[in-house]
Design a protein around this motif. Structure first.
Motif, PDB file in Angstrom:
ATOM      1  N   MET A 143       0.817  -1.212   0.000  1.00 53.60           N
ATOM      2  CA  MET A 143       0.000   0.000   0.000  1.00 53.60           C
ATOM      3  C   MET A 143       0.856   1.269   0.000  1.00 53.60           C
ATOM      4  SD  MET A 143      -3.230   0.854   2.494  1.00 53.60           S
ATOM      5  CE  MET A 143      -2.245   0.851   3.988  1.00 53.60           C
ATOM      6  N   GLN A 144       1.972   1.244   0.769  1.00 58.62           N
ATOM      7  CA  GLN A 144       2.846   2.425   0.861  1.00 58.62           C
ATOM      8  C   GLN A 144       3.921   2.425  -0.229  1.00 58.62           C
ATOM      9  OE1 GLN A 144       4.229   3.605   4.769  1.00 58.62           O
ATOM     10  NE2 GLN A 144       2.687   2.326   5.777  1.00 58.62           N
ATOM     11  N   GLN A 145       3.924   1.400  -1.063  1.00 58.35           N
ATOM     12  CA  GLN A 145       4.891   1.284  -2.161  1.00 58.35           C
ATOM     13  C   GLN A 145       6.330   1.403  -1.663  1.00 58.35           C
ATOM     14  OE1 GLN A 145       3.321   4.350  -4.876  1.00 58.35           O
ATOM     15  NE2 GLN A 145       2.381   2.714  -6.084  1.00 58.35           N
ATOM     16  N   ILE A 146       6.632   0.636  -0.645  1.00 59.68           N
ATOM     17  CA  ILE A 146       7.972   0.623  -0.054  1.00 59.68           C
ATOM     18  C   ILE A 146       8.826  -0.425  -0.751  1.00 59.68           C
ATOM     19  CG2 ILE A 146       9.285   0.162   2.052  1.00 59.68           C
ATOM     20  CD1 ILE A 146       6.944   1.288   3.643  1.00 59.68           C
ATOM     21  N   ASP A 147       9.966   0.001  -1.263  1.00 57.36           N
ATOM     22  CA  ASP A 147      10.855  -0.890  -2.019  1.00 57.36           C
ATOM     23  C   ASP A 147      12.056  -1.364  -1.220  1.00 57.36           C
ATOM     24  OD1 ASP A 147       9.289  -0.687  -4.310  1.00 57.36           O
ATOM     25  OD2 ASP A 147      10.414   1.044  -5.076  1.00 57.36           O
ATOM     26  N   VAL A 148      12.355  -0.685  -0.102  1.00 57.56           N
ATOM     27  CA  VAL A 148      13.568  -0.978   0.659  1.00 57.56           C
ATOM     28  C   VAL A 148      13.203  -1.236   2.111  1.00 57.56           C
ATOM     29  CG1 VAL A 148      15.835  -0.111   1.372  1.00 57.56           C
ATOM     30  CG2 VAL A 148      14.929   0.486  -0.884  1.00 57.56           C
ATOM     31  N   ALA A 149      13.859  -2.247   2.711  1.00 51.82           N
ATOM     32  CA  ALA A 149      13.583  -2.573   4.110  1.00 51.82           C
ATOM     33  C   ALA A 149      14.882  -2.810   4.868  1.00 51.82           C
ATOM     34  CB  ALA A 149      12.696  -3.806   4.208  1.00 51.82           C
ATOM     35  N   ILE A 173      17.052  -5.222   0.602  1.00 50.25           N
ATOM     36  CA  ILE A 173      17.026  -5.465   2.045  1.00 50.25           C
ATOM     37  C   ILE A 173      18.398  -5.158   2.622  1.00 50.25           C
ATOM     38  CG2 ILE A 173      16.717  -7.188   3.865  1.00 50.25           C
ATOM     39  CD1 ILE A 173      14.957  -8.770   1.909  1.00 50.25           C
ATOM     40  N   MET A 174      18.433  -4.325   3.663  1.00 53.42           N
ATOM     41  CA  MET A 174      19.651  -4.152   4.441  1.00 53.42           C
ATOM     42  C   MET A 174      19.516  -5.047   5.667  1.00 53.42           C
ATOM     43  SD  MET A 174      21.579  -0.753   5.870  1.00 53.42           S
ATOM     44  CE  MET A 174      22.391  -0.509   4.295  1.00 53.42           C
ATOM     45  N   ASN A 175      20.323  -6.087   5.706  1.00 56.89           N
ATOM     46  CA  ASN A 175      20.187  -7.140   6.698  1.00 56.89           C
ATOM     47  C   ASN A 175      21.198  -6.966   7.821  1.00 56.89           C
ATOM     48  OD1 ASN A 175      19.680  -9.563   8.035  1.00 56.89           O
ATOM     49  ND2 ASN A 175      20.956 -10.749   6.627  1.00 56.89           N
ATOM     50  N   PHE A 176      20.716  -6.598   9.013  1.00 54.87           N
ATOM     51  CA  PHE A 176      21.579  -6.430  10.170  1.00 54.87           C
ATOM     52  C   PHE A 176      21.683  -7.706  11.000  1.00 54.87           C
ATOM     53  CE2 PHE A 176      21.140  -1.903   9.329  1.00 54.87           C
ATOM     54  CZ  PHE A 176      22.330  -1.371   9.789  1.00 54.87           C
ATOM     55  N   THR A 177      21.050  -8.777  10.580  1.00 56.07           N
ATOM     56  CA  THR A 177      21.139 -10.025  11.324  1.00 56.07           C
ATOM     57  C   THR A 177      22.361 -10.808  10.849  1.00 56.07           C
ATOM     58  OG1 THR A 177      19.959 -11.568   9.865  1.00 56.07           O
ATOM     59  CG2 THR A 177      18.611 -10.059  11.176  1.00 56.07           C
ATOM     60  N   PRO A 178      22.889 -11.720  11.700  1.00 56.37           N
ATOM     61  CA  PRO A 178      24.051 -12.513  11.270  1.00 56.37           C
ATOM     62  C   PRO A 178      23.691 -13.626  10.295  1.00 56.37           C
ATOM     63  CG  PRO A 178      23.403 -13.105  13.504  1.00 56.37           C
ATOM     64  CD  PRO A 178      22.572 -11.918  13.128  1.00 56.37           C
ATOM     65  N   ILE A 179      22.396 -13.831  10.042  1.00 52.13           N
ATOM     66  CA  ILE A 179      21.947 -14.862   9.120  1.00 52.13           C
ATOM     67  C   ILE A 179      21.984 -14.329   7.692  1.00 52.13           C
ATOM     68  CG2 ILE A 179      20.028 -16.356   8.480  1.00 52.13           C
ATOM     69  CD1 ILE A 179      21.374 -17.047  11.132  1.00 52.13           C
ATOM     70  N   ARG A 180      22.476 -15.136   6.762  1.00 46.39           N
ATOM     71  CA  ARG A 180      22.446 -14.785   5.342  1.00 46.39           C
ATOM     72  C   ARG A 180      21.134 -15.301   4.757  1.00 46.39           C
ATOM     73  NH1 ARG A 180      25.597 -11.866   7.103  1.00 46.39           N
ATOM     74  NH2 ARG A 180      27.725 -11.476   6.384  1.00 46.39           N
ATOM     75  N   VAL A 181      20.184 -14.398   4.573  1.00 44.97           N
ATOM     76  CA  VAL A 181      18.857 -14.796   4.121  1.00 44.97           C
ATOM     77  C   VAL A 181      18.876 -15.152   2.638  1.00 44.97           C
ATOM     78  CG1 VAL A 181      17.685 -13.433   5.881  1.00 44.97           C
ATOM     79  CG2 VAL A 181      18.192 -12.390   3.653  1.00 44.97           C
ATOM     80  N   THR A 182      17.956 -16.019   2.258  1.00 43.42           N
ATOM     81  CA  THR A 182      17.831 -16.447   0.871  1.00 43.42           C
ATOM     82  C   THR A 182      16.650 -15.733   0.231  1.00 43.42           C
ATOM     83  OG1 THR A 182      18.716 -18.636   1.409  1.00 43.42           O
ATOM     84  CG2 THR A 182      17.484 -18.425  -0.649  1.00 43.42           C
ATOM     85  N   VAL A 183      16.910 -15.065  -0.886  1.00 44.83           N
ATOM     86  CA  VAL A 183      15.863 -14.319  -1.585  1.00 44.83           C
ATOM     87  C   VAL A 183      16.010 -14.571  -3.090  1.00 44.83           C
ATOM     88  CG1 VAL A 183      15.743 -12.502   0.171  1.00 44.83           C
ATOM     89  CG2 VAL A 183      17.306 -12.244  -1.766  1.00 44.83           C
ATOM     90  N   PRO A 184      14.993 -14.254  -3.882  1.00 44.71           N
ATOM     91  CA  PRO A 184      15.116 -14.384  -5.343  1.00 44.71           C
ATOM     92  C   PRO A 184      16.246 -13.506  -5.885  1.00 44.71           C
ATOM     93  CG  PRO A 184      12.819 -14.154  -4.709  1.00 44.71           C
ATOM     94  CD  PRO A 184      13.625 -13.887  -3.468  1.00 44.71           C
ATOM     95  N   GLU A 185      16.775 -13.871  -7.040  1.00 40.88           N
ATOM     96  CA  GLU A 185      17.927 -13.184  -7.612  1.00 40.88           C
ATOM     97  C   GLU A 185      17.689 -11.708  -7.888  1.00 40.88           C
ATOM     98  OE1 GLU A 185      19.317 -15.210 -11.038  1.00 40.88           O
ATOM     99  OE2 GLU A 185      20.007 -16.996  -9.962  1.00 40.88           O
ATOM    100  N   HIS A 186      16.442 -11.316  -8.150  1.00 41.08           N
ATOM    101  CA  HIS A 186      16.178  -9.921  -8.508  1.00 41.08           C
ATOM    102  C   HIS A 186      16.143  -9.000  -7.295  1.00 41.08           C
ATOM    103  CE1 HIS A 186      12.094 -11.357  -7.503  1.00 41.08           C
ATOM    104  NE2 HIS A 186      11.839 -10.103  -7.209  1.00 41.08           N
ATOM    105  N   ILE A 187      16.280  -9.550  -6.110  1.00 39.63           N
ATOM    106  CA  ILE A 187      16.258  -8.737  -4.889  1.00 39.63           C
ATOM    107  C   ILE A 187      17.679  -8.595  -4.357  1.00 39.63           C
ATOM    108  CG2 ILE A 187      15.450  -8.617  -2.491  1.00 39.63           C
ATOM    109  CD1 ILE A 187      12.921 -10.022  -3.403  1.00 39.63           C
ATOM    110  N   ARG A 188      18.053  -7.374  -4.054  1.00 42.84           N
ATOM    111  CA  ARG A 188      19.402  -7.064  -3.586  1.00 42.84           C
ATOM    112  C   ARG A 188      19.442  -7.101  -2.053  1.00 42.84           C
ATOM    113  NH1 ARG A 188      24.446  -6.210  -6.235  1.00 42.84           N
ATOM    114  NH2 ARG A 188      25.791  -5.172  -4.739  1.00 42.84           N
TER     115      ARG A 188
END
Length: 231
Positions: A143-149, A173-188
């Motif tokens: 709804m808020q058209q947010i592209d970055v988290a 996604i800026m990831n501050f957790t020590p886990i390396r999350v898995t996401v689709p290739e088109h997401i940075r």
């Protein structure tokens, strides 16, 4: 960014150049040489000239760079004229610190929505930012058209939250957790592990200090030092 494909290392340096140019502009400076720019941002002159060359002729030999023109160019390149709303996932200690900061020196970036599971936080406003329930995240992102988290949740739910961000349509996604999350290739995803960065800093301090001490000792005590320690 620019239509022309540029190296990732160059892309990472563009915000650094922009911030210093903006500083110079606000200080009333009209032009700057690559040498002065190099001294300020701690990037060698050859690298700066190569970075700039990807965008065409930005300066003039013998004159340097027009501060206002170059600042405006990088402002447009970095979309500084467009507001980017950012979601904060996890309003714990680190999340609260980021809310307090909220990129106040950047006119084009702001945290516009926070998400958490704690009942005492949901429905409240912190530093002007509304806090929503995690269950509402996918709907609010769309709804808020947010592209970055920004992800600042406990490690055990990091992947689950990343999956929700993907479902909500985020592009970065800026990831501050020590886990390396898995996401689709088109997401940075940019991983920011403060513990790892600090440990790396300590390692370099200790290792290179010991290395230099050994090197100095070898120069004094070892008659073969000229063979092994040529600078």
């Amino acid at each position: 960014m620019a239509e022309k494909k540029i190296p990732k290392a160059t892309a990472r340096r563009l915000p650094l150049y922009y911030r210093y140019l903006r500083f110079l502009y606000e200080a009333g400076k009209e032009r700057v040489s690559s040498a002065k720019l190099s001294e300020a941002v701690k990037v060698d002159s050859a690298t700066i000239r190569r970075d700039f060359s990807y965008f065409g002729a930005l300066g003039k030999r013998g004159y340097g760079y027009d501060v206002e023109a170059l600042m405006n160019f990088f402002s447009k390149t970095l979309n500084q004229d467009r507001l980017t709303n950012v979601a904060l996932i996890g309003v714990g200690n680190l999340g609260q610190a980021l809310l307090n900061y909220n990129f106040r020196r950047n006119n084009n970036i702001r945290i516009s929505a926070g998400f958490d599971v704690k009942d005492e936080l949901i429905g409240t406003i912190h530093q002007g930012v509304p806090i929503y329930a995690i269950d509402d995240m996918v709907n609010q992102l769309d709804m808020q058209q947010i592209d970055v988290a920004i992800l600042t949740v406990p490690s055990e739910i990091a992947q689950e939250m990343a999956d929700k961000l993907v479902e909500g349509g985020v592009k970065g996604i800026m990831n501050f957790t020590p886990i390396r999350v898995t996401v689709p290739e088109h997401i940075r995803v940019h991983n920011v592990d403060l513990t790892n960065e600090l440990q790396t800093l300590i390692y370099f301090i200790n290792y290179y200090q010991d290395f230099e001490n050994d090197k100095e000792s070898a120069k004094v005590d070892n008659p073969l030092n000229d063979m092994f320690y040529n600078d």
